[in-house]
Design a protein around this motif. Structure first.
Motif, PDB file in Angstrom:
ATOM      1  N   SER A  23      66.026   9.396   3.594  1.00 14.15           N
ATOM      2  CA  SER A  23      67.474   9.334   3.864  1.00 14.15           C
ATOM      3  C   SER A  23      68.050   7.980   3.457  1.00 14.15           C
ATOM      4  O   SER A  23      68.794   7.344   4.212  1.00 14.15           O
ATOM      5  CB  SER A  23      67.762   9.607   5.345  1.00 14.15           C
ATOM      6  N   ARG A  24      67.694   7.555   2.258  1.00 14.91           N
ATOM      7  CA  ARG A  24      68.176   6.289   1.705  1.00 14.91           C
ATOM      8  C   ARG A  24      68.740   6.550   0.324  1.00 14.91           C
ATOM      9  O   ARG A  24      68.397   7.535  -0.316  1.00 14.91           O
ATOM     10  CB  ARG A  24      67.037   5.272   1.604  1.00 14.91           C
ATOM     11  N   SER A  25      69.585   5.655  -0.148  1.00 14.85           N
ATOM     12  CA  SER A  25      70.101   5.789  -1.508  1.00 14.85           C
ATOM     13  C   SER A  25      69.043   5.302  -2.499  1.00 14.85           C
ATOM     14  O   SER A  25      68.149   4.526  -2.147  1.00 14.85           O
ATOM     15  CB  SER A  25      71.391   4.991  -1.684  1.00 14.85           C
ATOM     16  N   LEU A  73      61.714   8.770  -7.444  1.00 19.14           N
ATOM     17  CA  LEU A  73      62.802   8.026  -6.824  1.00 19.14           C
ATOM     18  C   LEU A  73      63.726   8.967  -6.055  1.00 19.14           C
ATOM     19  O   LEU A  73      64.108   8.691  -4.920  1.00 19.14           O
ATOM     20  CB  LEU A  73      63.579   7.248  -7.886  1.00 19.14           C
ATOM     21  N   GLY A  74      64.059  10.098  -6.668  1.00 15.42           N
ATOM     22  CA  GLY A  74      64.933  11.069  -6.013  1.00 15.42           C
ATOM     23  C   GLY A  74      64.308  11.674  -4.765  1.00 15.42           C
ATOM     24  O   GLY A  74      64.965  11.803  -3.727  1.00 15.42           O
TER      25      GLY A  74
END
Length: 76
Positions: free
Chosen positions: A47-49, A39-40
């Motif tokens: 470039s997304r949260s 996920l990280g």
């Protein structure tokens, strides 16, 4: 599963009973170390949260059931 569907605490809700922040609610999940790393890395590479990635995964892969939200039926 009851914890996932539990209403937000009163501290995070507006006086009218709607969740704050445009309808989003803060959630907590337990992930394996490998899933957390994936996920990280995905968040950095795209470039997304992490929240955006989880939201897109839910929208893309958990669509077997139709969920209809009509707001508070008591106020209608």
């Amino acid at each position: 599963m009851a914890d996932v569907l539990a209403p937000a605490s009163q501290d995070s809700r507006r006086p009218d009973g709607l969740p704050a922040e445009g309808g989003f609610r803060k959630m907590s999940f337990t992930l394996s170390p490998g899933s957390l790393m994936k996920l990280g890395v995905t968040a950095v590479m795209e470039s997304r949260s992490r929240s955006e990635i989880v939201e897109s995964l839910i929208q893309e892969h958990l669509n077997e059931y139709e969920v209809i939200y009509e707001g508070d039926a008591a106020s209608a």
